[in-house]
Motif scaffolding. Structure first.
Motif, PDB file in Angstrom:
ATOM      1  N   ARG A 141       0.928  -1.207  -0.186  1.00 43.96           N
ATOM      2  CA  ARG A 141      -0.273   0.062  -0.013  1.00 43.96           C
ATOM      3  C   ARG A 141       1.051   1.255   0.121  1.00 43.96           C
ATOM      4  N   LYS A 175      -2.701  -3.575  -2.908  1.00 51.06           N
ATOM      5  CA  LYS A 175      -2.783  -4.349  -4.065  1.00 51.06           C
ATOM      6  C   LYS A 175      -1.597  -5.305  -4.087  1.00 51.06           C
ATOM      7  N   TYR A 177       1.452  -7.377  -5.872  1.00 55.21           N
ATOM      8  CA  TYR A 177       2.332  -7.443  -6.901  1.00 55.21           C
ATOM      9  C   TYR A 177       2.966  -8.538  -7.029  1.00 55.21           C
TER      10      TYR A 177
END
Ligand code: AHR
Length: 658
Positions: A141, A175, A177
């Motif tokens: 984040r 998110k 990755y």
């Protein structure tokens, strides 16, 4: 003078041998008189997360404490600063905003030159292989839009880089990755560096590294070499998740299947009950991430062609530890968990739990047919709870068979009490456990010859022959133990009318991180091997046949006279007669096997022998096949097979019949 001495000695021998002629041992196999069906699920496996069997073992995740949820949030991690870089790590706790995974790491990075980050030590190191692909992922984040890049490095035990990848363009909000790389060198003790360059602050969670090569190349998958060993056993069932881990040291520490399904990042980690159970084998870094949870378990069972056999907590914690029980009037949530597990496994996709299974990738049911109620429970409090659980399950799922506990010992007051109660209740299966000496195993090869075949069936749910062994941990898995297990297993096989499932325990152990010994399969971060006990299990499971037939000596069952043990099955699908023969004596014995009732085809006789140079011999990671089955040839003529059983040996003999 000397010649006379030799002649008189020879004469003495003749006289002696005339007085006591070598007796022929004849085994009569009544191949046309099947006495019991062999259950397809007869020989199974027992999986418990003990000895780093799941995290650090079968579950292929290489990062330990990936979500910073261990009691010490940075256990397994070290701060890393390169060149002039500096930074800070702050562990933040979101509390109820993310109840199952509250912690994450907030990193403040000042690395215009060099890098700042953290390094993970893995589970006693990370086992990585040259030329193989590795998949890295992380939740980030970047709410401040900090201009930082992430450099991921895999380093070997000398600190040299053997793999790397780069990630950047991190955006606000959490998110995932991901990046992959090929590893340049094999190393059993690699480490993972997660290093940031630039200046700013960001949050990280769920730092993960998996080999691409997992079993069936599944993401969040299992170690393929270990699954292959399980697959080769052809197990009829998998008992899961234990073992005492079902019970927990206290009720809060019990295994709750609902915490083990759904998104991996939402599974609620728990301390492993074996963490500090044995002070001499303490493992404070032993937790259950539940990455290998109930969905992965059902999937594994399906892959192996094995029946799932979950064991569920019935409101009782381990009676060797706290012995906590939930009050009877508060048992409902426990019962509901069991009912919901059946729905998760078998329910239609429109049901709550069936829908979750479908969302996880398996819309078709897993076809769960049986469940165990508690692990090693005993006394009245168990029977009280078992009755309520059984009533609820039988009402809602009458086709699901239930397995009840007979406690931790194969005899004694608790055992007798439980068997008496369970016979009265007309249960389906009673779970017996025996961790005993080889002598006990030989003696108990006849244990079931007089069991009542009408009552509940026996599930020999945990057993292993325990010898002293040597100094190496794997040395307790020696030939002395395995041979006695083979002898006992002839008794299990012969009594298929009453013993309908059996599993050796425990299954897996990491050589650097075990708590319990002996175990069926040992491994380190790169290698694994089947013990000689594994080959005994495999011999029975791969040759289970369809029906037991009598094998008699002088019209008696063969269960120890002259230290010989034997059982026989036929396979109606392949028209084979399969015998298992154990010679527990140090001297060889010749046996004539007379096959009655069918015509055997002498051209199709195969046999394997398992034996070792010494009773103390065992397999190791360096010599994994020191003791393994070897094919031998057998003389056959007419209805007879002749075989010399070497001292301390175990044979599997197969012959086609018409
Ligand atoms: O197999 C190891 C342990 O032995 C199991 O957890 C328990 O059921 C038994 O006592």
């Amino acid at each position: 003078m000397r010649a006379i001495q030799i002649i008189s000695f020879a004469l003495c021998c003749v006289v002696f041998s005339q007085k006591a002629p070598a007796q022929n041992i004849t085994f009569n196999v009544q191949a046309n008189k099947p006495i019991a069906e062999v259950q397809p699920a007869m020989w199974g496996i027992f999986f418990e997360d003990i000895n780093f069997a799941a995290d650090g073992g079968l579950y292929a995740e290489l990062v330990k404490n990936r979500s910073f949820e261990f009691f010490s949030p940075l256990m397994g991690w070290k701060e890393v600063k390169n060149e002039n870089a500096t930074g800070k790590i702050l562990i933040e706790n979101r509390g109820t905003a993310s109840e199952n995974n509250p912690r994450f790491a907030h990193l403040i990075v000042d690395a215009s030159i060099g890098s700042f980050g953290i390094s993970n030590e893995g589970f006693r190191g990370m086992g990585v292989k040259e030329g193989e692909e590795y998949n890295f992922s992380i939740l980030i984040r970047n709410d401040q839009n900090s201009p930082v890049s992430l450099f991921v490095e895999l380093v070997n035990s000398e600190g040299n880089k053997i793999g790397e990848c780069k990630l950047d363009n991190f955006t606000p909000g959490w998110k995932k990755y991901s990046a992959s790389f090929i590893c340049k060198a094999t190393n059993a003790k690699a480490k993972l560096n997660v290093l940031f360059q630039g200046k700013g602050a960001l949050d990280i969670d769920m730092v993960s590294l998996f080999p691409h090569n997992t079993w069936k190349n599944r993401p969040n998958g299992l170690r393929s070499d270990l699954v292959q060993l399980l697959y080769d056993l052809k197990p009829g069932f998998i008992r899961f998740p234990g073992g005492c881990i079902v019970e927990g040291r206290d009720l809060a520490n019990r295994y709750q299947w609902k915490n083990t399904v759904g998104k991996v990042e939402d599974r609620k980690l728990i301390v492993n009950r074996w963490n500090t159970e044995f002070s001499h084998r303490s493992a404070p870094d032993y937790f259950q991430s539940y990455g290998l949870g109930f969905y992965e378990y059902f999937q594994l069972a399906e892959d192996l062609g094995a029946e799932p056999l979950p064991i569920i907590n019935c409101g009782m914690a381990c009676q060797y530890n706290t012995g906590e029980v939930v009050p009877i009037n508060q048992l409902d949530p426990y019962i509901q968990d069991m009912l919901d597990l059946v729905e998760f496994a078998n329910g239609d996709v429109t049901t709550k739990w069936g829908k979750l299974r479908a969302e996880m990738g398996h819309p078709t049911p897993f076809n769960l047919k049986m469940m165990g109620v508690g692990n090693e429970q005993w006394d009245e409090q168990y029977i009280e709870r078992y009755k309520l659980v059984a009533k609820a399950l039988n009402e809602k799922y009458p086709n699901v068979k239930l397995i009840a506990s007979s406690g931790p010992s194969p005899d004694g007051d608790r055992f007798d009490y439980l068997w008496k109660q369970l016979r009265g209740l007309g249960g389906d299966f009673v779970d017996e456990h025996y961790y005993q000496s080889p002598e006990w195993f030989y003696k108990n090869a006849s244990r079931y010859d007089n069991y009542d075949t009408k009552g509940p069936k026996v599930f020999a749910g945990e057993y292993a022959s325990h010898t002293k062994g040597g100094t190496a941990p794997e040395s307790r898995n020696n030939w002395e133990a395995a041979l006695s297990e083979a002898a006992l297993m002839t008794g299990l096989e012969r009594n298929a009318a009453v013993v309908q499932m059996a599993s050796y325990a425990p299954l897996l152990a990491h050589v650097d991180a075990w708590q319990w010994n002996p175990n069926l399969i040992w491994f380190d971060n790169l290698r694994s091997f089947g013990t000689v006990n594994y080959y005994v299990q495999k011999a029975f499971a791969n040759n289970k046949g369809t029906n037991v037939v009598p094998v008699l000596r002088d019209n008696q069952i063969i269960e120890g006279k002259d230290s010989l043990f034997a059982s026989a099955v036929i396979d109606k699908k392949t028209n084979e007669l399969i015998m298992k023969l154990v010679n527990a004596n140090s001297s060889s014995k010749t046996v004539d096997i007379s096959v009655q009732g069918v015509s055997i085809n002498a051209k199709f006789v195969t046999a394997e022998v398992l034996q070792a140079e010494s009773m103390a011999d065992y397999n190791t990671l360096d010599f994994p096949f020191k003791i393994k089955p070897k094919a031998i040839s057998i003389k056959a003529s007419g209805k007879n097979l002749a075989l010399t059983l070497n001292g301390h040996s175990f044979y599997v003999l197969k012959v086609k019949y018409k």
